[in-house]
Design an enzyme around this catalytic site. Structure first.
Site, PDB file in Angstrom:
ATOM      1  N   ASN A 152       4.575   2.769   0.161  1.00 61.17           N
ATOM      2  CA  ASN A 152       4.665   2.310  -1.233  1.00 61.17           C
ATOM      3  C   ASN A 152       3.617   2.922  -2.164  1.00 61.17           C
ATOM      4  O   ASN A 152       3.841   2.990  -3.376  1.00 61.17           O
ATOM      5  CB  ASN A 152       4.625   0.782  -1.290  1.00 61.17           C
ATOM      6  N   GLU A 250      -4.829  -3.665   6.513  1.00 54.41           N
ATOM      7  CA  GLU A 250      -4.472  -4.215   5.202  1.00 54.41           C
ATOM      8  C   GLU A 250      -2.978  -4.468   5.222  1.00 54.41           C
ATOM      9  O   GLU A 250      -2.200  -3.535   5.433  1.00 54.41           O
ATOM     10  CB  GLU A 250      -4.830  -3.230   4.074  1.00 54.41           C
ATOM     11  N   CYS A 284       1.738  -4.560  -2.456  1.00 49.38           N
ATOM     12  CA  CYS A 284       1.235  -5.660  -1.629  1.00 49.38           C
ATOM     13  C   CYS A 284       0.563  -6.706  -2.512  1.00 49.38           C
ATOM     14  O   CYS A 284       0.457  -7.864  -2.137  1.00 49.38           O
ATOM     15  CB  CYS A 284       0.267  -5.116  -0.599  1.00 49.38           C
ATOM     16  N   GLU A 461     -11.793  -2.069   2.079  1.00 48.05           N
ATOM     17  CA  GLU A 461     -11.587  -0.660   1.749  1.00 48.05           C
ATOM     18  C   GLU A 461     -12.129  -0.392   0.351  1.00 48.05           C
ATOM     19  O   GLU A 461     -12.350  -1.307  -0.431  1.00 48.05           O
ATOM     20  CB  GLU A 461     -10.092  -0.326   1.777  1.00 48.05           C
TER      21      GLU A 461
HETATM   22  P1  NAP Z   1       5.237  -0.854   8.038  1.00 53.31           P
HETATM   23  O1  NAP Z   1       6.656  -0.856   8.426  1.00 53.31           O
HETATM   24  O2  NAP Z   1       4.326  -1.832   8.668  1.00 53.31           O
HETATM   25  O3  NAP Z   1       4.728   0.634   8.327  1.00 53.31           O
HETATM   26  C1  NAP Z   1       3.432   1.052   8.002  1.00 53.31           C
HETATM   27  C2  NAP Z   1       3.072   2.266   8.837  1.00 53.31           C
HETATM   28  O4  NAP Z   1       2.983   1.894  10.219  1.00 53.31           O
HETATM   29  C3  NAP Z   1       4.114   3.392   8.764  1.00 53.31           C
HETATM   30  O5  NAP Z   1       3.446   4.621   8.784  1.00 53.31           O
HETATM   31  C4  NAP Z   1       4.895   3.186  10.050  1.00 53.31           C
HETATM   32  O6  NAP Z   1       5.563   4.352  10.453  1.00 53.31           O
HETATM   33  C5  NAP Z   1       3.782   2.787  10.987  1.00 53.31           C
HETATM   34  N1  NAP Z   1       4.223   2.095  12.208  1.00 53.31           N
HETATM   35  C6  NAP Z   1       5.359   1.389  12.420  1.00 53.31           C
HETATM   36  N2  NAP Z   1       5.380   0.904  13.684  1.00 53.31           N
HETATM   37  C7  NAP Z   1       4.237   1.306  14.289  1.00 53.31           C
HETATM   38  C8  NAP Z   1       3.677   1.122  15.599  1.00 53.31           C
HETATM   39  N3  NAP Z   1       4.303   0.404  16.530  1.00 53.31           N
HETATM   40  N4  NAP Z   1       2.472   1.682  15.862  1.00 53.31           N
HETATM   41  C9  NAP Z   1       1.819   2.396  14.933  1.00 53.31           C
HETATM   42  N5  NAP Z   1       2.303   2.611  13.685  1.00 53.31           N
HETATM   43  C10 NAP Z   1       3.490   2.064  13.355  1.00 53.31           C
HETATM   44  O7  NAP Z   1       5.057  -1.029   6.467  1.00 53.31           O
HETATM   45  P2  NAP Z   1       5.855  -0.282   5.313  1.00 53.31           P
HETATM   46  O8  NAP Z   1       7.249  -0.798   5.321  1.00 53.31           O
HETATM   47  O9  NAP Z   1       5.642   1.183   5.382  1.00 53.31           O
HETATM   48  O10 NAP Z   1       5.077  -0.787   4.006  1.00 53.31           O
HETATM   49  C11 NAP Z   1       5.294  -2.026   3.442  1.00 53.31           C
HETATM   50  C12 NAP Z   1       4.258  -3.035   3.874  1.00 53.31           C
HETATM   51  O11 NAP Z   1       2.953  -2.542   3.596  1.00 53.31           O
HETATM   52  C13 NAP Z   1       4.334  -4.345   3.133  1.00 53.31           C
HETATM   53  O12 NAP Z   1       4.234  -5.422   4.031  1.00 53.31           O
HETATM   54  C14 NAP Z   1       3.129  -4.330   2.208  1.00 53.31           C
HETATM   55  O13 NAP Z   1       2.643  -5.574   1.838  1.00 53.31           O
HETATM   56  C15 NAP Z   1       2.168  -3.568   2.996  1.00 53.31           C
HETATM   57  N6  NAP Z   1       1.126  -2.982   2.138  1.00 53.31           N
HETATM   58  C16 NAP Z   1      -0.119  -3.532   2.166  1.00 53.31           C
HETATM   59  C17 NAP Z   1      -1.135  -3.038   1.369  1.00 53.31           C
HETATM   60  C18 NAP Z   1      -2.506  -3.626   1.423  1.00 53.31           C
HETATM   61  O14 NAP Z   1      -3.442  -2.918   1.107  1.00 53.31           O
HETATM   62  N7  NAP Z   1      -2.684  -4.869   1.814  1.00 53.31           N
HETATM   63  C19 NAP Z   1      -0.891  -1.963   0.535  1.00 53.31           C
HETATM   64  C20 NAP Z   1       0.393  -1.424   0.514  1.00 53.31           C
HETATM   65  C21 NAP Z   1       1.387  -1.941   1.338  1.00 53.31           C
HETATM   66  P3  NAP Z   1       7.082   4.682  10.010  1.00 53.31           P
HETATM   67  O15 NAP Z   1       7.371   3.957   8.757  1.00 53.31           O
HETATM   68  O16 NAP Z   1       7.085   6.145   9.848  1.00 53.31           O
HETATM   69  O17 NAP Z   1       7.930   4.257  11.144  1.00 53.31           O
END
Ligand code: NAP
Ligand code: MG
Length: 479
Positions: A152, A250, A284, A461
């Site tokens: 995102n 995060e 987020c 961070e």
């Molecule tokens: P996600 O599905 O958790 O994926 C995040 C990253 O983790 C991606 O690079 C993903 O790879 C990787 N990943 C997935 N499974 C994994 C595993 N088993 N081991 C290691 N890495 C793995 O999240 P998203 O859909 O990309 O992003 C949305 C989420 O991010 C929301 O929940 C949002 O709240 C959160 N977010 C939080 C913040 C914050 O700072 N708190 C900021 C922005 C977003 P692939 O996608 O390539 O499979």
């Protein structure tokens, strides 16, 4: 589809990729192929970690001026090429051009900030309790750092992990989200072109379930910084703890915005519109629970729903667009499921439907769930789309209690003209970041970023606090 440029992984200073490719498709137009991106192998991760280990000694003991110059050069390129890079960001992720360019500028500012921080890795020297002995406390690099990032903020989040990691003298392997490899690839190219030594920064694109997991479990990786969803964060934490790695997570949010009866309604509508819907609600820190004082509820909802309905949803690259597409088909299906859930839980839904624009894409109207309670599933789970629940309250105390009644604790906000209410809220809010008369999303880059409860784990961070994660303390006694 037309010929699209091919993008490789950067491992040990070489661009490699003789395996599979992933098509990076624009969510504004699924006929628009942004490019083809190499899918790394487990062997690529192993090679990246080995090359990082190899580069570690020189990189960490070299003059900090070398690190400062590298980061500064990358920051300058990001700022100079903001239009082109911002356009690619909007094309692959779907946020508007203004948001894409703005995020690129932010990434540039972050690199510039940490360029200076590279020169400020300071320590302490204090007298020992033993006569004639000196004690020195130094910060040293943690070592090999694995970075796993979400889609995102595809350039800002990698930037706010890479820049402090390198500034503190660590070597890095980045595994970006498969949905948005383009921005990560640009960062890798800029670092390489700025003369980053081989192995100091490595890019391995590919699925989280294989490449991400292998990186997290790799015995020679010392620390993992992850941003993403709660379930993946939990899995990463358990995988990393086996190897006693340092971890920073995060994760999600269900951020409350409390609107009191003394709020300036112009401010409140502007703040809620931005916080809930801009960037298609895919932040987020988005305001997904609007907790509104009963006395002004009807007037507020009237104005907010009017402003929301007037938002122009469309192609991210159309300068008139205010709300770009949802980033993926899967995310859109998820959002639509929550819209249906809001109805079945008894809320009145305004907006939220899938719409067609000129090209085939993942477009959705922003949605308000009126008459929601804080117990509904749509008020408890992160949706990560342009949807906000509206919950009524009777006063500050009740509003604050609702705001804090959530498993998350990333950001929170209050709209009020009362100094006393603002002070009470900021003291008692259980979030890591509190906003007064400002959207819950939208933060500075030189101050700590992060949350509490299920939203975050480990040190903060950004800003000077970033070094808590990227350095290890060493205490030396000199007799
Ligand atoms: P996600 O599905 O958790 O994926 C995040 C990253 O983790 C991606 O690079 C993903 O790879 C990787 N990943 C997935 N499974 C994994 C595993 N088993 N081991 C290691 N890495 C793995 O999240 P998203 O859909 O990309 O992003 C949305 C989420 O991010 C929301 O929940 C949002 O709240 C959160 N977010 C939080 C913040 C914050 O700072 N708190 C900021 C922005 C977003 P692939 O996608 O390539 O499979
Ligand atoms: Mg894409």
């Amino acid at each position: 589809m037309t010929m699209a440029p091919d993008h490789l992984n950067l491992v040990g200073g070489k661009w490699i990729g003789d395996g599979a490719r992933l098509d990076n498709i624009s969510p504004s137009n699924t006929n628009d192929l942004v490019g083809r991106y190499a899918q790394g192998s487990l062997a690529d991760v192993d090679a990246a970690v080995a090359s990082a280990r190899n580069a570690m000694k020189d990189w960490s003991t070299n003059s900090p001026q070398v690190r400062a110059d590298l980061l500064d050069a990358v920051g300058s390129r990001l700022l100079a090429e903001r239009s082109e890079i911002g356009r690619l960001l909007s094309r692959e992720e779907g946020k508007t051009l203004a948001e894409g360019v703005g995020e690129t500028v932010r990434a540039g500012q972050i690199f510039k900030f940490f360029a200076q921080e590279a020169l400020r890795v300071e320590g302490d020297s204090i007298p020992s309790v033993r006569p004639g002995v000196d004690v020195e406390i130094r910060r040293e690099p943690v070592g090999i750092v694995g970075l796993v990032t979400p889609w995102n903020f595809p350039i800002a989040i990698p930037a706010w992990k890479i820049a402090p990691a390198l500034a503190c003298g660590n070597c890095v392997i980045l595994k970006p989200a498969d949905l948005t490899p383009g921005c990560a690839h640009i960062l890798a190219r800029l670092l390489d072109e700025a003369g980053c030594p081989a192995g100091v920064f490595n890019l391995v694109m590919g699925p989280g379930s294989t490449i991400g997991q292998h990186l997290v479990e790799h015995p020679d990786v010392d620390a993992i910084s992850f941003t993403g969803s709660v379930p993946v964060g939990r899995a990463i934490a358990s995988a990393a703890i086996g190897g006693m790695k340092r971890i920073q997570l995060e994760m999600g949010g269900k951020n409350p915005m409390l609107v009191l009866d003394d709020a300036d309604l112009d401010v409140a509508v502007r703040v809620c519109l931005d916080g809930a819907f801009f960037s298609t609600g895919q932040r987020c820190t988005a305001s997904s629970r609007l907790i509104v004082h009963r006395k002004i509820h009807d007037a507020f909802v009237d104005r907010l729903s009017g402003a929301m309905t007037a938002l122009r949803v469309g192609d991210a690259l159309d300068p008139a667009t205010q709300i770009g597409p949802v980033a993926s088909e899967r995310q859109l299906e998820n959002n639509l499921r929550y819209v249906e859930m809001a109805r079945s839980e008894g809320a009145e839904v305004i907006g939220g439907e899938r719409i067609d624009v000129s090209a085939p894409g993942y477009f959705q109207r922003p949605a308000l769930f009126l008459g929601a309670t804080n117990q509904m599933q749509v008020s408890r789970e992160e949706i990560f789309g342009p949807c906000a629940a509206v919950i009524q309250c009777d006063d500050l105390d009740e509003g604050l209690a609702i705001a804090n009644d959530t498993p998350f604790g990333l950001s929170s906000g209050i709209c009020t003209t009362s100094l006393s209410s603002a002070r009470t809220f900021k003291r008692l809010s259980s979030a890591g970041m509190v906003m007064v008369n400002l959207p819950t999303a939208g933060v500075d880059y030189h101050v700590p970023f992060g949350g509490r409860k299920a939203s975050s784990f480990g040190p903060r961070e950004q800003g000077r606090h970033a070094r808590e994660f990227y350095t290890a303390t060493k205490t030396t006694y000199i007799g």
